[in-house]
Design an enzyme around this catalytic site. Structure first.
Site, mmCIF file in Angstrom:
data_model
loop_
_atom_site.group_PDB
_atom_site.id
_atom_site.type_symbol
_atom_site.label_atom_id
_atom_site.label_comp_id
_atom_site.label_asym_id
_atom_site.label_seq_id
_atom_site.Cartn_x
_atom_site.Cartn_y
_atom_site.Cartn_z
ATOM 1 N N LYS A 32 0.841 -1.210 0.000
ATOM 2 C CA LYS A 32 0.000 0.000 0.000
ATOM 3 C C LYS A 32 0.869 1.250 0.000
ATOM 4 C CE LYS A 32 -3.691 -2.469 2.337
ATOM 5 N NZ LYS A 32 -4.212 -2.887 3.647
ATOM 6 N N GLN B 42 -5.373 -1.486 10.072
ATOM 7 C CA GLN B 42 -4.962 -2.785 9.523
ATOM 8 C C GLN B 42 -5.515 -3.914 10.399
ATOM 9 O OE1 GLN B 42 -3.016 -2.875 6.565
ATOM 10 N NE2 GLN B 42 -3.575 -5.008 6.565
ATOM 11 N N ASP C 95 -11.528 2.150 3.688
ATOM 12 C CA ASP C 95 -11.675 0.685 3.654
ATOM 13 C C ASP C 95 -13.135 0.279 3.429
ATOM 14 O OD1 ASP C 95 -9.441 -0.903 3.695
ATOM 15 O OD2 ASP C 95 -9.203 -0.912 5.865
#
Length: 241
Positions: free
Chosen positions: A2, A46, A69
């Site tokens: 990422k 995460q 997300d």
């Protein structure tokens, strides 16, 4: 990956690394700091989080305008409702549909089978397929005779987390198969001692399917690309306000 992708396209990214023992309150406080920072247009936590932290409590604290997300309950809720659009769609499901669209595979009226019902992939991708007018069946650990259901699918999205569970003879000839699974299996020929495989037996599937994504290198890079797209959309929305 990422971070590297952000650098390639000119998005500034930074990490907030916290110890595994961090308290839920401290983690939420960090999220609030990022919510308040006008220079930040996307926040992702995460997953998975350490066992002592309630994932829902943390994810619901992310500002919906920065939820790149797509896991905020309001975004998922709007995804589930007819005639509503979430601010952000979850990245992996969004990437799966992008792969279908860019490969010229029509979804409308097709039979789609989603293998797995996780909050991250299975559930939201089934909602997106439904929004695109597919007839959707979800196969999970309590489904009887899953292979007979998968055999009828024009589109298969495999996200069960079981190495090579879907065999070549489970796949309808010409079907589109998107393999989200990333499973480590022992391989003494590799320096690491393992290799990554999907939920689909790739070699067998190649002989039958019309389209099939490899693991690694298929859905993973697409997920990262969708994350960057969501971040760009979030920044545009903020600037246009």
């Amino acid at each position: 990956m990422k971070r590297k992708a952000c650098a390639e396209v000119g998005i500034k990214s930074f990490d907030v690394d916290l110890p595994e023992q961090v308290s839920e309150a401290d983690l939420v406080e960090k999220v609030h700091e990022l919510n308040a920072n006008p220079d930040v247009h996307g926040i992702l936590v995460q997953l998975p989080l350490p066992k002592h932290i309630n994932e829902e409590n943390v994810l619901s604290e992310i500002s919906i305008e920065k939820d790149v997300d797509g896991f905020h309950p309001l975004n998922i809720g709007k995804l589930a409702m007819k005639g509503r659009e979430p601010l952000f769609q979850p990245c992996t499901p969004k990437g799966c549909l992008e792969l279908l669209h860019r490969s010229g595979i029509s979804i409308k009226g097709k039979r789609a089978v989603v293998v797995g019902r996780s909050n991250i992939v299975g559930l939201p991708v089934s909602l997106l397929l439904m929004k695109a007018d597919a007839t959707v069946t979800i196969v999970h650990s309590h489904t009887h005779n899953p292979e007979s259901i998968i055999r009828e699918a024009d589109i298969v999205i495999a996200a069960a987390g079981q190495a090579m569970m879907i065999k070549g003879d489970w796949i309808k000839p010409g079907a589109a198969v998107i393999d989200v699974g990333t499973n480590a299996v022992d391989d003494p020929t590799k320096k690491s001692g393992y290799r990554l495989v999907g939920d689909v037996d790739f070699q067998e599937a190649c002989k039958v399917a019309g389209w099939v994504t490899p693991v690694p290198g298929g859905v993973g890079p697409m997920t990262v690309a969708m994350l960057l797209k969501n971040t760009l959309d979030g920044a545009k929305r903020k600037i246009e306000q």
